[in-house]
Design a protein around this motif. Structure first.
Motif, PDB file in Angstrom:
ATOM      1  N   ALA A 182      -8.281  -6.569 -27.485  1.00 23.76           N
ATOM      2  CA  ALA A 182      -8.450  -6.863 -26.051  1.00 23.76           C
ATOM      3  C   ALA A 182      -9.730  -6.224 -25.510  1.00 23.76           C
ATOM      4  O   ALA A 182     -10.473  -6.852 -24.760  1.00 23.76           O
ATOM      5  CB  ALA A 182      -7.241  -6.362 -25.270  1.00 23.76           C
ATOM      6  N   GLN A 183     -10.000  -4.985 -25.900  1.00 23.25           N
ATOM      7  CA  GLN A 183     -11.213  -4.308 -25.436  1.00 23.25           C
ATOM      8  C   GLN A 183     -12.459  -4.997 -25.975  1.00 23.25           C
ATOM      9  O   GLN A 183     -13.454  -5.155 -25.268  1.00 23.25           O
ATOM     10  CB  GLN A 183     -11.205  -2.831 -25.846  1.00 23.25           C
ATOM     11  N   LYS A 186     -13.060  -8.093 -23.994  1.00 24.79           N
ATOM     12  CA  LYS A 186     -13.681  -7.805 -22.694  1.00 24.79           C
ATOM     13  C   LYS A 186     -15.165  -7.510 -22.859  1.00 24.79           C
ATOM     14  O   LYS A 186     -15.978  -7.903 -22.029  1.00 24.79           O
ATOM     15  CB  LYS A 186     -12.988  -6.607 -22.031  1.00 24.79           C
ATOM     16  N   LYS A 189     -17.035 -10.740 -23.313  1.00 26.74           N
ATOM     17  CA  LYS A 189     -17.109 -11.544 -22.092  1.00 26.74           C
ATOM     18  C   LYS A 189     -17.890 -10.838 -20.989  1.00 26.74           C
ATOM     19  O   LYS A 189     -17.991 -11.330 -19.893  1.00 26.74           O
ATOM     20  CB  LYS A 189     -15.693 -11.863 -21.589  1.00 26.74           C
ATOM     21  N   GLY A 191     -17.069  -7.854 -19.626  1.00 23.24           N
ATOM     22  CA  GLY A 191     -16.194  -7.070 -18.757  1.00 23.24           C
ATOM     23  C   GLY A 191     -15.472  -7.899 -17.718  1.00 23.24           C
ATOM     24  O   GLY A 191     -14.812  -7.350 -16.850  1.00 23.24           O
ATOM     25  N   LYS A 192     -15.550  -9.214 -17.778  1.00 26.93           N
ATOM     26  CA  LYS A 192     -14.870 -10.047 -16.788  1.00 26.93           C
ATOM     27  C   LYS A 192     -13.400 -10.188 -17.137  1.00 26.93           C
ATOM     28  O   LYS A 192     -13.052 -10.384 -18.293  1.00 26.93           O
ATOM     29  CB  LYS A 192     -15.501 -11.442 -16.735  1.00 26.93           C
ATOM     30  N   LYS A 193     -12.551 -10.130 -16.114  1.00 22.26           N
ATOM     31  CA  LYS A 193     -11.121 -10.358 -16.330  1.00 22.26           C
ATOM     32  C   LYS A 193     -10.836 -11.826 -16.155  1.00 22.26           C
ATOM     33  O   LYS A 193     -11.435 -12.488 -15.335  1.00 22.26           O
ATOM     34  CB  LYS A 193     -10.294  -9.534 -15.344  1.00 22.26           C
ATOM     35  N   GLN A 194      -9.860 -12.286 -16.902  1.00 19.45           N
ATOM     36  CA  GLN A 194      -9.508 -13.693 -16.794  1.00 19.45           C
ATOM     37  C   GLN A 194      -8.583 -13.937 -15.645  1.00 19.45           C
ATOM     38  O   GLN A 194      -7.842 -13.158 -15.232  1.00 19.45           O
ATOM     39  CB  GLN A 194      -8.820 -14.160 -18.066  1.00 19.45           C
TER      40      GLN A 194
END
Length: 194
Positions: A182-183, A186, A189, A191-194
């Motif tokens: 998961a890290q 992130k 991407k 650091g963007k949250k989905q």
């Protein structure tokens, strides 16, 4: 409906267009009304139809035209040049950072694997000690019943603890792998949250 009201509703519907297309569309409709003249204003409004429908038709026409041939503007040309320049200058920094991120991920995975291996080896040793204690207790039953029974109880206790530690280690390993994945996702991407 009068020309001013029609144009007000039409310009409201066209407000999301780029400035160039907006002014061209408003100018077209103004010229249409000018050519019709004040005496044919109502007929021109009937011919054009509802202002919202006329605006939708115009927007769709512009979208189709832009899809076939995207508008060429100086701003788009400069932004493409800047992106190219930034890519060239960022490459010496971005490539080592990406490599470092991959190395960090692999290191975290190796550390997690070592921790889990140590926990599993500890659990195996505890289980082995429990089994030996049960076997020793069974042999001791014939010499001293109380000592033999005590060793069997301690052996079963440690065998159970060993099995629980192995189960916990497997769960911990899965949890660590999920968190690391998961890290890393992130990081990839930005650091963007989905």
């Amino acid at each position: 409906m009068k020309r001013s009201e029609y144009m007000k509703r039409l310009t409201h519907c066209l407000r999301r267009l780029p400035k160039e297309d907006y002014y061209r569309a408003v100018e077209y409709f103004e010229e249409y009304f000018d050519e019709a003249g004040p005496e044919n204003e109502e007929q021109a409004i009937r011919d054009l139809g509802d202002p919202e429908d006329a605006a939708k038709a115009l927007i769709m026409d512009l979208a189709v035209r832009n899809a076939k041939e995207p508008p060429k503007t100086v701003k788009r040309g400069f932004s493409a040049v800047w992106i190219g320049i930034l890519a060239v200058f960022a490459a010496p920094v971005a490539i080592p950072l990406a490599l470092a991120a991959v190395i960090i991920l692999l290191t975290l995975l190796a550390v997690a694997a070592c921790i889990i291996l140590c926990v599993v080896l500890t659990a195996v040793c505890v289980c082995a000690m429990g089994v030996l204690s049960v076997v020793g207790g069974a042999a001791l039953l014939f010499q001293s019943f109380a000592d033999g029974l005590s060793n069997i109880g301690i052996g079963l206790f440690f065998a159970g603890i060993g099995i629980l530690i192995v189960y916990g280690a497997a769960k911990l390993f899965l949890w660590i792998v999920r968190k690391i994945a998961a890290q890393f996702g992130k990081m990839m991407k930005g650091g963007k949250k989905q």
